[in-house]
Design a protein around this motif. Structure first.
Motif, short mmCIF file in Angstrom:
data_model
loop_
_atom_site.label_atom_id
_atom_site.label_comp_id
_atom_site.label_asym_id
_atom_site.label_seq_id
_atom_site.Cartn_x
_atom_site.Cartn_y
_atom_site.Cartn_z
N GLU A 39 4.58 -2.64 3.11
CA GLU A 39 4.43 -4.01 2.61
C GLU A 39 3.50 -4.74 3.58
O GLU A 39 3.87 -5.01 4.72
CB GLU A 39 5.79 -4.72 2.58
CG GLU A 39 6.81 -4.07 1.68
CD GLU A 39 6.51 -4.28 0.21
OE1 GLU A 39 5.91 -5.31 -0.14
OE2 GLU A 39 6.88 -3.40 -0.59
N SER A 40 2.27 -4.99 3.14
CA SER A 40 1.30 -5.69 4.01
C SER A 40 0.15 -6.21 3.17
O SER A 40 -0.64 -5.43 2.65
CB SER A 40 0.78 -4.76 5.10
OG SER A 40 -0.26 -5.41 5.82
N ARG A 46 -3.42 -4.33 2.49
CA ARG A 46 -3.82 -4.18 1.09
C ARG A 46 -5.23 -4.75 0.88
O ARG A 46 -6.07 -4.13 0.25
CB ARG A 46 -2.82 -4.91 0.19
CG ARG A 46 -2.91 -4.49 -1.26
CD ARG A 46 -3.61 -5.62 -2.05
NE ARG A 46 -3.63 -5.30 -3.45
CZ ARG A 46 -4.70 -4.86 -4.09
NH1 ARG A 46 -5.83 -4.67 -3.46
NH2 ARG A 46 -4.67 -4.60 -5.37
N ARG A 47 -5.50 -5.91 1.46
CA ARG A 47 -6.83 -6.50 1.35
C ARG A 47 -7.88 -5.64 2.06
O ARG A 47 -9.00 -5.48 1.57
CB ARG A 47 -6.84 -7.90 1.96
CG ARG A 47 -6.13 -8.93 1.13
CD ARG A 47 -6.16 -10.27 1.82
NE ARG A 47 -5.40 -11.25 1.08
CZ ARG A 47 -4.91 -12.36 1.61
NH1 ARG A 47 -5.14 -12.64 2.89
NH2 ARG A 47 -4.22 -13.20 0.88
N HIS A 48 -7.51 -5.09 3.20
CA HIS A 48 -8.43 -4.25 3.97
C HIS A 48 -8.84 -3.00 3.18
O HIS A 48 -9.98 -2.55 3.28
CB HIS A 48 -7.79 -3.87 5.30
CG HIS A 48 -8.65 -3.04 6.18
ND1 HIS A 48 -9.71 -3.56 6.87
CD2 HIS A 48 -8.61 -1.73 6.48
CE1 HIS A 48 -10.30 -2.59 7.54
NE2 HIS A 48 -9.64 -1.47 7.33
N LEU A 49 -7.92 -2.46 2.41
CA LEU A 49 -8.17 -1.22 1.68
C LEU A 49 -8.62 -1.45 0.23
O LEU A 49 -8.77 -0.49 -0.53
CB LEU A 49 -6.92 -0.34 1.70
CG LEU A 49 -6.52 0.16 3.09
CD1 LEU A 49 -5.17 0.85 3.04
CD2 LEU A 49 -7.58 1.08 3.66
N VAL A 73 0.87 -1.17 0.00
CA VAL A 73 0.00 0.00 0.00
C VAL A 73 0.91 1.22 0.00
O VAL A 73 1.90 1.26 0.73
CB VAL A 73 -0.89 0.02 1.27
CG1 VAL A 73 -1.67 1.30 1.39
CG2 VAL A 73 -1.80 -1.18 1.31
N GLU A 74 0.57 2.22 -0.81
CA GLU A 74 1.35 3.46 -0.82
C GLU A 74 0.43 4.66 -0.67
O GLU A 74 -0.58 4.77 -1.37
CB GLU A 74 2.16 3.58 -2.11
CG GLU A 74 3.10 4.77 -2.09
CD GLU A 74 4.01 4.82 -3.30
OE1 GLU A 74 4.45 5.93 -3.63
OE2 GLU A 74 4.27 3.77 -3.92
N THR A 75 0.79 5.53 0.26
CA THR A 75 0.04 6.76 0.49
C THR A 75 0.94 7.76 1.20
O THR A 75 1.79 7.38 2.00
CB THR A 75 -1.25 6.50 1.30
OG1 THR A 75 -2.01 7.71 1.35
CG2 THR A 75 -0.96 6.02 2.69
#
Length: 81
Positions: free
Chosen positions: A67-68, A72-75, A59-61
């Motif tokens: 790195e997760s 990633r699935r949650h978002l 995830v990048e923000t």
């Protein structure tokens, strides 16, 4: 002002594990601390919206890449955080 969610407070304190039993003395102590907190707390919030990029297991923000796979699935389906 917000109310204390005691079930959630116990969970954050780790008291939900091992059967989740809290004796009367501990419960009274928690409630005393809660009353003291509510007497002096002045809840405030600050927020900002950031665009979100999702990749394979990351995830990048806001210039930060995490790195997760779980995050990633949650978002999944989100475009901003």
């Amino acid at each position: 002002m917000a109310e204390i969610d005691w079930k959630e407070a116990r969970r954050y304190l780790g008291l939900h594990r091992g059967g989740g039993t809290v004796d009367e003395v501990l419960e009274a102590g928690l409630r005393d601390c809660g009353r003291a907190l509510m007497a002096c707390a002045r809840p405030r919030s600050v927020w900002r919206r950031f665009p979100l990029a999702l990749g394979e297991g990351w995830v990048e923000t806001a210039g930060l890449q995490v790195e997760s796979l779980h995050l990633r699935r949650h978002l999944e389906g989100c475009t901003a955080v």
